[in-house]
Structure formats: C-alpha cells, structure tokens
Motif scaffolding. Structure first.
Motif, PDB file in Angstrom:
ATOM      1  N   LYS B  46       0.665  -1.357   0.422  1.00 17.14           N
ATOM      2  CA  LYS B  46      -0.190  -0.541   0.094  1.00 17.14           C
ATOM      3  C   LYS B  46       0.826   2.267  -0.154  1.00 17.14           C
ATOM      4  O   LYS B  46       2.087   0.840   1.237  1.00 17.14           O
ATOM      5  N   VAL B  47       0.365   2.056  -0.800  1.00 20.59           N
ATOM      6  CA  VAL B  47       1.217   3.126  -0.948  1.00 20.59           C
ATOM      7  C   VAL B  47       1.510   4.501   0.032  1.00 20.59           C
ATOM      8  O   VAL B  47       1.477   5.201   0.277  1.00 20.59           O
ATOM      9  N   THR B  48      -0.418   4.075   1.049  1.00 21.69           N
ATOM     10  CA  THR B  48      -0.351   5.299   1.829  1.00 21.69           C
ATOM     11  C   THR B  48       0.249   5.626   3.124  1.00 21.69           C
ATOM     12  O   THR B  48       1.149   4.768   3.728  1.00 21.69           O
ATOM     13  N   LYS B  50       0.537   6.780   6.558  1.00 22.84           N
ATOM     14  CA  LYS B  50      -0.177   7.936   7.778  1.00 22.84           C
ATOM     15  C   LYS B  50       0.277   8.754   8.684  1.00 22.84           C
ATOM     16  O   LYS B  50       1.174   8.472   9.036  1.00 22.84           O
ATOM     17  N   TYR B  51      -0.067   9.598   8.107  1.00 22.87           N
ATOM     18  CA  TYR B  51       0.567  11.494   8.320  1.00 22.87           C
ATOM     19  C   TYR B  51       1.197  11.122   9.487  1.00 22.87           C
ATOM     20  O   TYR B  51       2.080  11.732   9.428  1.00 22.87           O
ATOM     21  N   PRO B  52       0.639  11.496  10.339  1.00 24.93           N
ATOM     22  CA  PRO B  52       0.632  11.843  11.459  1.00 24.93           C
ATOM     23  C   PRO B  52       2.023  10.914  12.381  1.00 24.93           C
ATOM     24  O   PRO B  52       2.985  11.363  13.341  1.00 24.93           O
ATOM     25  N   GLU B  53       1.363   9.726  12.197  1.00 24.96           N
ATOM     26  CA  GLU B  53       2.547   9.071  12.784  1.00 24.96           C
ATOM     27  C   GLU B  53       4.177   9.075  12.079  1.00 24.96           C
ATOM     28  O   GLU B  53       4.727   8.639  12.348  1.00 24.96           O
TER      29      GLU B  53
END
Ligand code: SF4
Ligand code: SF4
Lengths: 346, 181
Positions: B46-48, B50-53
């Motif tokens: 998956k290319v996402t 997980k921003y804040p982390e």
C-alpha cells in the motif's frame, strides 16, 4: 406447543434481523476497505482499532444531518420511498433456510422463519416490489435527475428480472421444487447446483448485480450524469435508509446466490463430520459454511464494483434482452432435453 | 515514416471497430481478465503514508518555514528593501520600513529596518524566490519540518516578525560555533 413455536420463531426473526443489520453495517466498512485495498490504499482506520467503529461514526453523522424536504407535494411518498426500499430488502430473509435442523432442549428447531412451498416465487415477488421504493422516491423528489435515475432503475430491474426468472426456471426443472428449504437440502454434500447449472448460475449472477443496482449496473445513481440518481434530494436518515437498504439487499442476494447455486449450508464431507461430532455440531459448521459463502459473494460484489466500469444504457439493455434472455431460454431447452434423456435411461 | 504511423509514446494503438463475437459481447472473458488484475492489486504494497505517525521523506532541496536571519552580532539583517515582496509570485510578503535610531545599533545591522514584516502563509507557495532575491541574505527557507498549523481564523496565518525572526539564542549558538572553528 403452539406458544413455544411462536416464541421460537419470534426469537429467530429478531436474530435474523439483527444479523442482516449487522452485515449491512459492516458491508459499508468492508466496501470502503476493499475499495482502498484494490486501489493500493489502506482505507478508513481511525475510528476504533483498524476502523472497526467507522459504521457507527457514519450512522451518527447521518443522524445529525439536516432533514431536507424538496419543494414537492408528495411529502408522504417522499418518506414512503426509503421505507419501501428498506422493508422489501428485509422481507426476503423470511424464507431463507439458514441451516439444517438444530435440536435444542429436545426440540427440533428449523432454522428458517417459514418454509413456504413457493419460497422462490415469494423472493421474486418481493424483489420486484423493491423497485417501487426507488421509483416512488425518485418521483416524489420533484427533480428531473432523480426521476431519470428512477426510470433507469425500474427499466433495468424489470428487464433483468425476466432473464433472472428464466434462469431460475431451469433450476426449478432440475430440483422439482420451489421451496428454498428443499432446494437447499437437495444439494447435499458436494452436489451443488452450480455444477449442474453453470450457465444458469452465470445469468443469475449477472442479473443479481442488476437487481441490487450495483456496478456495473448502477445507472440509477451514476454520479457523473445524474448527480446522485434517485436519492439526490434525500438527506439525513432517509438517505441512510436507501444506502442501508442497498447493502441489506446485497447481503440477501448473496445469500440467495449461496442457497440456490452454491449448496447453501452443505459442504463436502458433511456426513463424515456428522458421524464424528453429531448432527448439531455438523449443522453449526453448516451455518458457518453458509455465512462464509455469503461473505465470499459480498466480497465478489465489491470486487466487481472496483473492477468494471459502468455500462452504457444501450449496452445494458442489449445485454439484458439480446444476450441473457436468449441464453436463458437455450439453457432451459438444453436442461429439458437432458432431464428427458436421463429419465429414459432409468 | 509518415506522420500517421509515428507514435511518440510508443503506445499507439489502432482503434478497431470490428463487431464483437457473441462470446465477446457477453464480456465474460474481459471481465475475468479485469478481475484478475484487480485481485493482484489487493496484495500489492500500500502506498499510503499514515500521516501523523509517519512523515514523508523530504527531498534534499526541501524548502520549509521562512526565517529572518540575524548576523554574527545578533542584529537583524533585513533592511526592508522590499525586493523579496517584489519577487514573490504569490504576493505573500508585506512590510513597513523604519529608520534605525542611534540607540538601536545593536538590534539592526542596516540604517533602515523592517518594523513590520509579514508573510501570509495562505498565499505563500514556498517557491524560495524571496530567498533568492534578498541582497542582504536576510531571508531563508529553512528545513523545518513544522508545517503551518491548520486554523479556522484567517488572521492567524499571517506570520509576523515574532514568528519569522531567528530566535536570539540560536544566533548566539551560531556565533559561538563560528568563533570556535
Ligand atoms: S517562498 Fe515564494 S511565495 Fe513564499 S514568500 Fe517567498 S517568494 Fe513569496
Ligand atoms: S528580507 Fe531581504 S529582500 Fe526582503 S526586505 Fe529584507 S533585505 Fe530586502
């Protein structure tokens, strides 16, 4: 005795209702998750561990939205639309055999709300009433896009019902029964109908997609041309009802696919399992098997949705009338000939 | 080679409008192929992010939050010439100049300084042209990972001198490091 059976059926119906609702709820999450996975994304994962509370959050959001009424004289019909959709989506589950008999406290409990002998016809009857929910909703919205969506939905459903019915005819010729309970019981062990009726199964599968208004047949609500189709004007929980009804009917139609063609609660080697752990254990495994099949079909629905683009309207009609119906009729004839030959040989 | 047959991308395909056979017009084969392709995607990485982390890896030429620099004596370098504002394609910079008083010599390097210096972070596109334009090497885009915080109030996105000027202790540290070398 009579009282006991009413209580038993009552409990059973509540349980089935709860399961259907639970499935519809988590289908919304599954749809988003699976869509994400197919598109190399992760999907909603913030509400609860792994996004498990997402449906609740969605529901809460829908509840807190403004109740909007378009400028229409048909307020009653406007409300009736989603209600009919929901009712018909739930009504079908009454005749579905969820498992073989269980014996609880020495009583034989039949895992079917009612085994009417024309179960199949009942299912079809209810399914065709389902189109009224969409039609009435689209009509009462007083919006041309809604109306066009509703028109498309109804013409599509009516055309595909024909092919669906014809596909079922060849199945009924084989099983010699219209009762879903008997059809399920007839597919003992590995004798699933899909092995005898592959063409019928394919036709039925395609038609189920059309009946549930799922991609590639979701012309009723194609966002690109019709904004939101028949539910453009709906908001808040009325909108939620439409969406929920769509997911509930997806669950039900997956169930019907599993029951009619994929052996319902039967699985290979069930006699051996029964001889080892008794009939109750074997039947409970059967119920689990049925739900596994249902889950597979639900996944399949979503899989197809994120694979195939929407058909054009003329393609849709051509596929329905010029391909599926002749194919279904040919299937009936071939089935008839084979049954006849088989009878003569005996 | 004639112009009709040339294919710059190398992916040119003739459109064929031939009639589909009955089997093709059932779309079953094509659909099965499509399903196989999407099934492959189900299992790809998956290319996402997980921003804040997780945060995205920054490029070596990353340009972040601006900073108005101080010189080695801790004085502000900016002379309010306005070239940065002039060069800014987003018109994000405004300033007001003032003449330096004799007792302010330790605060400002030049005789004229910016009493107000504001960058509108809603307009800024972090192109770095202000940095390039500045004749006094007074404004730089730092490698700070701190993003502009979201807010509901437009005024809060206009960063004044209190947010832009280099903190004094940082200037002191810089000078100490330089003299140590
Ligand atoms: S970085 Fe570019 S857009 Fe931002 S203030 Fe400087 S010149 Fe203007
Ligand atoms: S930052 Fe540089 S270019 Fe901008 S006003 Fe100050 S000295 Fe001039």
């Amino acid at each position: 005795m009579d009282q006991a059976i009413i209580i038993e059926k009552g409990i059973f119906i509540v349980v089935i209702f709860a399961i259907t609702m639970l499935f519809a709820m988590y289908e919304t999450l599954a749809e988003r998750k699976i869509a994400a996975w197919f598109q190399d994304r992760i999907g909603p994962n913030r509400a609860g561990p792994g996004g498990i509370l997402q449906p609740l959050a969605d529901g809460l959001k829908l509840f807190s939205k403004e109740e909007f009424f378009p400028n229409t004289e048909n307020r009653f019909l406007f409300i009736a639309g989603p209600a009919i959709s929901m009712t018909t989506a739930l009504m079908t589950s009454a005749v579905i055999p969820w498992g073989d008999k269980l014996s609880i406290f020495g009583r034989d409990v039949v895992l079917q709300a009612t085994d009417i002998n024309i179960g199949m016809l009942y299912v079809f009857g209810v399914l065709s009433v389902g189109v009224y929910g969409i039609m009435i909703g689209g009509w009462a919205s007083n919006n041309k896009f809604s109306l066009m969506g509703a028109m498309r939905a109804s013409s599509q459903m009516i055309s595909y019902e024909v092919a669906m019915g014809l596909a079922i005819v060849s199945l009924v010729m084989m099983t010699e029964s219209l009762s879903l309970g008997e059809i399920a019981a007839g597919q003992h062990s590995w004798r699933w109908n899909v092995l005898y009726q592959p063409v019928g199964f394919l036709i039925f599968l395609v038609c189920s997609f059309a009946e549930t208004n799922r991609t590639p047949f979701d012309l009723a609500e194609c966002e690109a041309e019709l904004i939101g189709g028949y539910h453009t004007e709906y908001s808040s929980m009325k909108m939620g009802f439409y969406l929920f009804a769509e997911y509930a009917s997806m669950f039900i139609s997956s169930t019907i696919l599993a029951i009619l063609y994929f052996g319902a609660y039967n699985y290979p080697g069930m006699d051996w399992v029964e001889s080892v752990i008794g009939s109750n254990g074997a039947n409970i495994i059967g119920i689990i098997v049925l739900f596994a099949k249902i889950c597979f079909f639900i996944f399949f629905y979503m899989w197809v949705r994120w694979t195939i683009p929407r058909f054009r309207y003329d393609q849709l009609m051509k596929l329905g009338w010029k391909m599926l119906i002749p194919l279904a009729i040919a299937n009936i004839i071939v089935t008839g000939i084979i049954i006849l030959l088989a009878d003569q040989n005996l | 080679m004639s112009i009709e047959t040339i294919s710059l991308s190398g992916r040119k395909k003739e459109v064929s409008n031939k009639k589909m056979t009955f089997l093709e017009s059932l779309y079953l084969v094509a659909i099965a192929k499509g399903l196989w392709i999407t099934l492959g995607h189900l299992f790809t990485r998956k290319v996402t992010i997980k921003y804040p982390e997780q945060t995205r890896e920054l490029s070596p030429v990353y340009r972040g939050q601006h900073m108005l620099m101080r010189d080695e004596e801790g004085r502000e370098r900016c002379t309010a010439c306005g070239l940065c504002a002039l060069s800014c394609p987003a018109e994000a910079i405004t300033m007001k100049s003032e003449e330096r008083k004799p007792e302010e010599k330790h605060l400002y390097r030049e005789e004229k300084y910016a009493s107000i210096y504001e960058i509108n972070m809603l307009r800024c596109i972090f192109c770095g042209l202000c940095e390039e334009a500045c004749p006094k090497q007074a404004i730089y885009l730092t490698k700070s990972r701190v993003m502009v915080k979201s807010n509901t109030n437009r005024e809060d996105f206009i960063y004044g001198k209190e947010k832009l000027v280099m903190p004094l202790d940082m200037a002191i540290r810089n000078t100490q490091m330089q003299t140590a070398n």
